[in-house]
Design a protein around this motif. Structure first.
Motif, PDB file in Angstrom:
ATOM      1  N   GLU A 452       0.838  -1.191   0.000  1.00 39.66           N
ATOM      2  CA  GLU A 452       0.000   0.000   0.000  1.00 39.66           C
ATOM      3  C   GLU A 452       0.880   1.251   0.000  1.00 39.66           C
ATOM      4  O   GLU A 452       1.967   1.247   0.569  1.00 39.66           O
ATOM      5  CB  GLU A 452      -0.905   0.017   1.232  1.00 39.66           C
ATOM      6  CG  GLU A 452      -1.876  -1.130   1.318  1.00 39.66           C
ATOM      7  CD  GLU A 452      -2.710  -1.069   2.578  1.00 39.66           C
ATOM      8  OE1 GLU A 452      -3.500  -0.105   2.720  1.00 39.66           O
ATOM      9  OE2 GLU A 452      -2.563  -1.959   3.432  1.00 39.66           O
ATOM     10  N   VAL A 478      -7.297  -4.765  -3.105  1.00 37.85           N
ATOM     11  CA  VAL A 478      -7.006  -3.342  -2.922  1.00 37.85           C
ATOM     12  C   VAL A 478      -7.911  -2.519  -3.822  1.00 37.85           C
ATOM     13  O   VAL A 478      -8.585  -3.046  -4.708  1.00 37.85           O
ATOM     14  CB  VAL A 478      -5.526  -3.026  -3.247  1.00 37.85           C
ATOM     15  CG1 VAL A 478      -4.572  -3.768  -2.324  1.00 37.85           C
ATOM     16  CG2 VAL A 478      -5.222  -3.349  -4.707  1.00 37.85           C
ATOM     17  N   SER A 547     -11.987   2.951  -8.431  1.00 38.73           N
ATOM     18  CA  SER A 547     -12.271   2.301  -7.147  1.00 38.73           C
ATOM     19  C   SER A 547     -13.635   1.635  -7.109  1.00 38.73           C
ATOM     20  O   SER A 547     -14.071   1.177  -6.054  1.00 38.73           O
ATOM     21  CB  SER A 547     -12.185   3.321  -6.012  1.00 38.73           C
ATOM     22  OG  SER A 547     -13.036   4.423  -6.267  1.00 38.73           O
ATOM     23  N   ILE A 576      -4.582   1.165  -1.759  1.00 44.22           N
ATOM     24  CA  ILE A 576      -4.715   0.766  -0.355  1.00 44.22           C
ATOM     25  C   ILE A 576      -5.633  -0.442  -0.252  1.00 44.22           C
ATOM     26  O   ILE A 576      -6.307  -0.822  -1.213  1.00 44.22           O
ATOM     27  CB  ILE A 576      -5.269   1.912   0.523  1.00 44.22           C
ATOM     28  CG1 ILE A 576      -6.655   2.353   0.026  1.00 44.22           C
ATOM     29  CG2 ILE A 576      -4.308   3.073   0.566  1.00 44.22           C
ATOM     30  CD1 ILE A 576      -7.331   3.368   0.934  1.00 44.22           C
ATOM     31  N   ASP A 577      -5.650  -1.048   0.930  1.00 47.05           N
ATOM     32  CA  ASP A 577      -6.548  -2.162   1.229  1.00 47.05           C
ATOM     33  C   ASP A 577      -7.982  -1.766   0.869  1.00 47.05           C
ATOM     34  O   ASP A 577      -8.424  -0.653   1.143  1.00 47.05           O
ATOM     35  CB  ASP A 577      -6.456  -2.505   2.716  1.00 47.05           C
ATOM     36  CG  ASP A 577      -7.258  -3.751   3.078  1.00 47.05           C
ATOM     37  OD1 ASP A 577      -8.493  -3.667   3.066  1.00 47.05           O
ATOM     38  OD2 ASP A 577      -6.635  -4.780   3.373  1.00 47.05           O
ATOM     39  N   ASN A 579     -10.721  -2.363   2.102  1.00 49.82           N
ATOM     40  CA  ASN A 579     -11.639  -2.063   3.203  1.00 49.82           C
ATOM     41  C   ASN A 579     -11.300  -0.753   3.921  1.00 49.82           C
ATOM     42  O   ASN A 579     -11.993  -0.380   4.864  1.00 49.82           O
ATOM     43  CB  ASN A 579     -11.630  -3.215   4.212  1.00 49.82           C
ATOM     44  CG  ASN A 579     -12.148  -4.507   3.612  1.00 49.82           C
ATOM     45  OD1 ASN A 579     -13.178  -4.502   2.933  1.00 49.82           O
ATOM     46  ND2 ASN A 579     -11.442  -5.599   3.830  1.00 49.82           N
ATOM     47  N   LYS A 580     -10.255  -0.071   3.504  1.00 49.78           N
ATOM     48  CA  LYS A 580      -9.845   1.148   4.191  1.00 49.78           C
ATOM     49  C   LYS A 580     -10.454   2.387   3.551  1.00 49.78           C
ATOM     50  O   LYS A 580     -10.762   2.397   2.360  1.00 49.78           O
ATOM     51  CB  LYS A 580      -8.315   1.264   4.201  1.00 49.78           C
ATOM     52  CG  LYS A 580      -7.617   0.233   5.072  1.00 49.78           C
ATOM     53  CD  LYS A 580      -6.112   0.464   5.099  1.00 49.78           C
ATOM     54  CE  LYS A 580      -5.401  -0.533   5.999  1.00 49.78           C
ATOM     55  NZ  LYS A 580      -3.937  -0.329   6.010  1.00 49.78           N
ATOM     56  N   ASP A 581     -10.582   3.427   4.358  1.00 43.77           N
ATOM     57  CA  ASP A 581     -11.078   4.707   3.873  1.00 43.77           C
ATOM     58  C   ASP A 581      -9.906   5.513   3.319  1.00 43.77           C
ATOM     59  O   ASP A 581      -8.899   5.680   4.006  1.00 43.77           O
ATOM     60  CB  ASP A 581     -11.750   5.482   5.007  1.00 43.77           C
ATOM     61  CG  ASP A 581     -12.231   6.842   4.548  1.00 43.77           C
ATOM     62  OD1 ASP A 581     -11.489   7.831   4.763  1.00 43.77           O
ATOM     63  OD2 ASP A 581     -13.314   6.916   3.971  1.00 43.77           O
ATOM     64  N   PRO A 582     -10.019   6.018   2.085  1.00 42.36           N
ATOM     65  CA  PRO A 582      -8.869   6.710   1.489  1.00 42.36           C
ATOM     66  C   PRO A 582      -8.473   7.985   2.219  1.00 42.36           C
ATOM     67  O   PRO A 582      -7.283   8.303   2.303  1.00 42.36           O
ATOM     68  CB  PRO A 582      -9.333   7.004   0.060  1.00 42.36           C
ATOM     69  CG  PRO A 582     -10.822   6.932   0.103  1.00 42.36           C
ATOM     70  CD  PRO A 582     -11.154   5.915   1.146  1.00 42.36           C
ATOM     71  N   THR A 584      -8.930   8.875   5.528  1.00 41.23           N
ATOM     72  CA  THR A 584      -8.303   8.660   6.835  1.00 41.23           C
ATOM     73  C   THR A 584      -6.981   7.916   6.712  1.00 41.23           C
ATOM     74  O   THR A 584      -6.120   8.018   7.582  1.00 41.23           O
ATOM     75  CB  THR A 584      -9.250   7.866   7.753  1.00 41.23           C
ATOM     76  OG1 THR A 584      -9.582   6.614   7.122  1.00 41.23           O
ATOM     77  CG2 THR A 584     -10.527   8.647   8.017  1.00 41.23           C
ATOM     78  N   THR A 585      -6.798   7.184   5.612  1.00 44.53           N
ATOM     79  CA  THR A 585      -5.568   6.411   5.417  1.00 44.53           C
ATOM     80  C   THR A 585      -4.451   7.249   4.812  1.00 44.53           C
ATOM     81  O   THR A 585      -3.267   7.021   5.100  1.00 44.53           O
ATOM     82  CB  THR A 585      -5.851   5.197   4.520  1.00 44.53           C
ATOM     83  OG1 THR A 585      -6.932   4.442   5.071  1.00 44.53           O
ATOM     84  CG2 THR A 585      -4.644   4.294   4.408  1.00 44.53           C
ATOM     85  N   TYR A 588      -1.101   8.537   6.452  1.00 51.00           N
ATOM     86  CA  TYR A 588      -0.156   7.554   6.964  1.00 51.00           C
ATOM     87  C   TYR A 588       0.561   6.787   5.848  1.00 51.00           C
ATOM     88  O   TYR A 588       1.353   5.888   6.120  1.00 51.00           O
ATOM     89  CB  TYR A 588      -0.893   6.556   7.868  1.00 51.00           C
ATOM     90  CG  TYR A 588      -1.620   7.229   9.003  1.00 51.00           C
ATOM     91  CD1 TYR A 588      -0.941   7.636  10.149  1.00 51.00           C
ATOM     92  CD2 TYR A 588      -2.986   7.493   8.919  1.00 51.00           C
ATOM     93  CE1 TYR A 588      -1.615   8.276  11.187  1.00 51.00           C
ATOM     94  CE2 TYR A 588      -3.661   8.132   9.948  1.00 51.00           C
ATOM     95  CZ  TYR A 588      -2.972   8.517  11.071  1.00 51.00           C
ATOM     96  OH  TYR A 588      -3.625   9.147  12.102  1.00 51.00           O
TER      97      TYR A 588
END
Length: 741
Positions: A452, A478, A547, A576-577, A579-582, A584-585, A588
């Motif tokens: 990621e 992803v 996406s 990114i994974d 299941n993740k929110d773009p 908030t991710t 990091y």
């Protein structure tokens, strides 16, 4: 003292009656109480009698002359130990020195039929706190009562007898009743409750009295579809706790053919009260129906209490057996010269639809004399096939040699083989080009992404083109996102003018070709045009086709898009994974290192080639992506601003080519020089595939793009290289051979 006890007993009995009455009976109780109040003194005196036989009875079976229990109730503040949640010491009906627990029968059942109950009935006696079920007598834990015309019952009084599950949610402070898949949630001092997550309104507000949680009886019965009846002569309310199981089924086959199809019955059944399904019954079921027609099949089930479901029926249409298609074709004659065009006419038929045609030895012409056989196999949607073959004769005469024939007769979009080693000796079209202001953001490295992170970032304004091409090798599902951030003090307008997206799937060349095809289609139709506005400081997802579907490990995506912004925007491309929110991710994520492929930001990414001299009378070639006549773009890396970038092959560059004078009878073809090529090109506004039968191989294959007629023409071409293909390429222009009869 005896008088006082008689008053209390009478009040409790009346409140029991009010509690268990149905809605219509509740209103009758209210009317009765109002009538009674009119005959009472203004003092607290109450006319009572401990002997119901001596009392005057109203038509609805409710004792007259008794005050409403509303004035007798002292409500308490909610606690976590209300009725049915945490047992309260001594809970039950207090008869002086004895506490009768709710959960156990206390006396043998009177054999009087007025109190006998069936297995699925709960009998609530009017003017009494007694309840009967399955031949046993029970005492209600707290008197049922009426308030403001609404009958209330302690939740435990009915829950324990009905066999429902009762819990308490300390977090939400809700009392929960569960029956099978149904769930009811109540809160103290609320007139609303939730039924399977949907908020509904009760006839009155719930409350707590003496650690008993009181709710309207009809809130429970209506939510759980519990029926009840009132037996006036016998002074009882009969609650029907019988809940039939539910049965249904579906058929898994899309089509049922008489005498052939094994019918796939897929039954479904359940008990709302969670009982085991112990038996089933089918009527009209056949594993294979022998004759065509419509058949009704009925299904029902039985639960462990002996209750049968309502029958569930489906009409099954059985069709007659399918017949295979009939393969048939003809040639325009039986005998041909070598190099003579053969015309095929397909006359194959089927009762529904032919889904596939497989030709063997079907050639536009043959160049060896003798008999030759052509075969056609057709398949219909049911998988049935039919084959036919015909034999034609090729004479010793020659009409065209192989090279001339394919120049004349290869269909547009199809390829033919030739000696490509001679092409470098052809004269080059000595063109010059100009550029249109357009910023190319090429996100293509690392092409294969192993973790990621941020794959590219850049800021741009005005005309901006995105080329995004990546492979997921993270080992998990992803998604890719493009986030546009407005760091301006004013709202920015972002316009998407065209878009071509393909994937995700495992085939890089196919995805690359499809993205270009769809990009051309959006230019033709304008179907991908849209505007969006981004406020100061706001970030938005753009190019959301990326996406829409998660990429599995090994999947490839490819995207082309032209956009325009009236102010500078910051663009970030991430993987990114799934299941993740773009948003908030993003903070990091680290920047991913590039691989051998190219990424970068390049300006002037639209090249305009205009040539006004006559072409096509002699063999000429127009070269693209060779870094000579068509030099590679120079740019920078948006992630590492100090990095110098060269766009090898000029992927992502759009070429607008206009040849003002193309000679009559000119053949225009596409010939790859750098390797295998999958793609398409627009010719005079039409999308032409490089090869309808697959890819083109360099250097000895060419695909027909266009043939001019008997006069000069202007030819306009629009081209961008398909990701995963190879450059450089040539556009070849040469004279057509003379047509012969």
């Amino acid at each position: 003292m005896k008088f006082k006890n008689m008053v209390v007993a009478t009040v409790l009995a009346v409140s029991q009656v009010a509690m268990v009455l149905p809605a219509s009976a509740e209103e009758a109780v209210q009317n009765t109480n109002q009538s009674n109040q009119a005959t009472m003194n203004s003092s607290d005196q109450t006319i009572t009698s401990s002997n119901p036989a001596n009392q005057n009875q109203s038509g609805n079976g409710v004792t007259e002359g008794v005050t409403s229990p509303d004035s007798q109730v002292q409500e308490q503040a909610p606690t976590d130990t209300v009725d049915g949640i945490t047992p309260v010491e001594g809970e039950g009906t207090d008869n002086g020195n004895t506490v009768n627990p709710v959960a156990e029968p206390v006396t043998p059942v009177n054999t009087d039929t007025t109190v006998n109950s069936g297995n699925n009935q709960l009998i609530l006696m009017m003017n009494s706190n007694k309840m009967y079920q399955n031949g046993k007598e029970y005492i209600a834990g707290y008197p049922m009562e009426v308030k403001n015309g609404v009958s209330y019952i302690s939740i435990r009084a009915i829950v324990e007898r009905a066999g429902f599950n009762l819990t308490f949610d300390n977090k939400t402070k809700e009392t929960i009743i569960k029956r099978g898949s149904d769930e009811l949630r109540f809160k103290t001092a609320s007139s609303s409750y939730k039924v399977n997550g949907v908020t509904k309104t009760m006839k009155g507000s719930s409350y707590v009295v003496k650690n008993n949680f009181m709710v309207p009886l009809t809130a429970i019965t209506s939510a759980l579809n519990i029926t009840y009846s009132v037996d006036q002569p016998a002074k009882k309310v009969i609650v029907n706790l019988s809940i039939n199981p539910v049965a249904s089924f579906k058929v898994g086959n899309t089509e049922i053919v008489a005498g052939e199809t094994n019918v796939q019955y897929i039954p479904s059944s359940y008990s709302p009260t969670g009982l085991e399904i112990v038996n089933e019954e089918w009527i009209g079921r056949e594993d294979v129906f022998s004759t065509p027609g419509s058949y009704t099949v009925t299904y029902r089930v039985q639960d462990s209490s002996g209750q049968w479901s309502n029958p569930y029926s489906l009409t099954i249409n059985v069709v007659k057996p399918h017949t295979p298609p009939v393969a048939n074709f003809m040639t325009n004659k039986d005998t041909y010269k070598m190099g003579e065009l053969i015309t095929y006419s397909d006359f194959s038929t089927d009762e529904v639809e032919i889904t596939n045609r497989q030709w063997e030895n079907k050639q536009l012409a043959f160049f060896t004399p003798g008999p030759t056989t052509i075969r056609l196999t057709v398949t219909n949607k049911f998988g049935l096939t039919s084959t036919i073959e015909r034999t034609i004769t090729i004479t010793n005469e020659t009409l065209y040699n192989r090279d001339d024939f394919y120049k004349l007769y290869t269909p547009v979009g199809d390829k033919f083989a030739f000696d490509g080693t001679t092409v470098p000796s052809w004269e080059k079209v000595n063109y010059s080009f100009s550029s249109e202001a357009s910023t190319l953001i090429r996100s293509n490295s690392p092409e294969t992404v192993y973790s990621e992170g941020v794959v590219y970032r850049e800021s741009a304004n005005g005309n901006t083109r995105f080329m995004i091409h990546h492979v997921n090798s993270t080992g998990k599902n992803v998604k890719m996102y493009v986030i546009a951030t407005n760091n301006n003090s004013e709202t920015t307008r972002l316009t998407q003018t065209s878009l071509g997206f393909a994937g995700p799937n495992q085939y890089a060349t196919g995805v690359g070709k499809a993205s270009v095809d769809r990009y051309y289609e959006s230019l033709q139709t304008g179907s991908k045009y849209k505007d969006m506005w981004i406020a100061p400081g706001e970030s938005k997802l753009i190019l959301t086709d990326l996406s829409a579907i998660a990429m599995k490990n090994g999947d490839v995506i490819s995207l082309f898009s032209d956009m325009y912004s009236d102010r500078t925007l910051k663009y970030t491309v991430i993987m990114i994974d799934a299941n993740k929110d773009p948003f908030t991710t993003l903070p990091y994520l680290t920047n991913l290192l590039e691989d051998i492929h190219n990424r970068g930001t390049y300006t002037e990414a639209t090249r305009v080639i205009e040539y006004s001299d006559l072409v096509g009378e002699t063999p000429v070639r127009l070269m693209l992506g060779d870094n000579s006549k068509d030099p590679f773009l120079i740019g920078t890396d948006g992630v590492n601003k100090n990095s110098y970038k060269v766009n090898a092959g000029n992927f992502g560059v759009v070429y607008r080519i206009k040849l003002y004078r193309v000679a009559p009878n000119t053949l225009v073809t596409f010939n790859p020089r750098g390797g295998r090529y999958y793609g398409s090109i627009m010719v005079n506004g039409n999308i032409v595939q490089m090869s309808t039968s697959g890819s083109l191989s360099a250097p000895n294959e060419q695909s027909v793009l266009y043939r001019t007629g008997d006069r000069e023409q202007t030819l306009e071409l629009l081209f961008t290289a398909a990701p995963a293909s190879n450059l450089s390429v040539n556009l070849l222009l040469q004279s057509l051979p003379e047509y012969k009869n």
